[in-house]
Enzyme design. Sequence first.
Site, mmCIF file in Angstrom:
data_model
loop_
_atom_site.group_PDB
_atom_site.id
_atom_site.type_symbol
_atom_site.label_atom_id
_atom_site.label_comp_id
_atom_site.label_asym_id
_atom_site.label_seq_id
_atom_site.Cartn_x
_atom_site.Cartn_y
_atom_site.Cartn_z
ATOM 1 C CG HIS A 1 -1.275 1.421 3.685
ATOM 2 N ND1 HIS A 1 -2.165 1.516 4.705
ATOM 3 C CD2 HIS A 1 -1.970 0.868 2.663
ATOM 4 C CE1 HIS A 1 -3.344 1.027 4.331
ATOM 5 N NE2 HIS A 1 -3.258 0.643 3.092
ATOM 6 C CD GLU B 1 -2.860 0.881 -1.392
ATOM 7 O OE1 GLU B 1 -2.661 2.099 -1.506
ATOM 8 O OE2 GLU B 1 -3.640 0.407 -0.547
ATOM 9 C CG HIS C 1 -5.198 5.084 -3.178
ATOM 10 N ND1 HIS C 1 -6.104 5.913 -2.553
ATOM 11 C CD2 HIS C 1 -5.180 3.932 -2.441
ATOM 12 C CE1 HIS C 1 -6.590 5.302 -1.476
ATOM 13 N NE2 HIS C 1 -6.049 4.095 -1.396
#
Length: 261
Positions: A82, A129, A133
């Site tokens: 993920h 993502e 992040h």
Amino acid sequence: MSGEVNPDMALKWVTVGFLCTGCFWFLVSSEKLWQKLEQEHSRLCPWECMIFVQMWPGSFCVSLTSKLDCILTKNAKNWTIHGLWPNDIKECCPYWQLFPSDLTNLVSELNSHWPTFTNLTSFQFWEKEWKKHGTCAGCMETLNSPNKFFGAALFLRTKYNIDRAFERAAIVPSCTWSYQLHTFADILRPLLGPQYELQCVTDGQQGRQILVQIKVSLFGNFSTGCFPGTSMDISPYQPCKAQRRIFYVPPNLKNPRNPCP
Ligand SMILES: *[C@@H]1O[C@H](CO)[C@@H](O)[C@H](O)[C@H]1NC(C)=O
Ligand SMILES: *[C@@H]1O[C@H](CO)[C@@H](O)[C@H](O)[C@H]1NC(C)=O
Ligand SMILES: *[C@@H]1O[C@H](CO)[C@@H](O)[C@H](O)[C@H]1NC(C)=O
């Protein structure tokens, strides 16, 4: 001439000796200075832990918003990535764009191990993502480019391999059989260390507790055991509870939102 010291030569050697010692001390101290700078630099990261998150495709769609289509593919038979999330920090550099050319050498591995199961394209998923992040991970030298960041996640999937751990322990997906939390804990603790979390969703009609994600908290050097503190999580994914049994459901390609009707 033997025994006599030419004063000029002696002075030269003294000078050379002096300079070399100076040189030596300069090198030693610059080495120290460098180490100190490196240490200080590594402390510049505003986070200590990062969370590596692996997802079980079989239950991913159970709580997926209806704003997205759920499309399970053949990769749904294995745990997938993920994300890799520096703890408690998000969207550190909105102008740091991800380009497909950043990932050319990783794209086939990413497609198999970090796929999207929605109607976003894989690249859109990776881009999200990255923005949320990845841009916060760049304060570590080992993660300071998209290629290193995505490469690290692929490396971590091999290192903290859930498929293999479950296979060895004969944990298999089932709609009828369920497991106790300690069964998972006994298997995962040796692999993931003390700081990890199993996350579950509750399915609508039957109210079953279903395993969906496994998070492991890592230090910047990728070893386990970093204590991430507690943070509020408002997602539908919650820590699995020991009081109730846990279902580990098989992927249902025809009915992914309700895999075990
Ligand atoms: C994905 O599917 C949903 C639901 O069918 C739709 O509303 C949405 O526009 C789609 N998004 C994209 C990026 O294709
Ligand atoms: C999926 O997991 C199984 C079980 O560990 C393994 O044998 C297989 O190689 C994995 N497939 C991929 C694509 O990693
Ligand atoms: C990784 O970093 C942690 C925290 O700084 C340290 O305690 C640990 O020994 C390191 N592990 C390795 C393998 O270097």
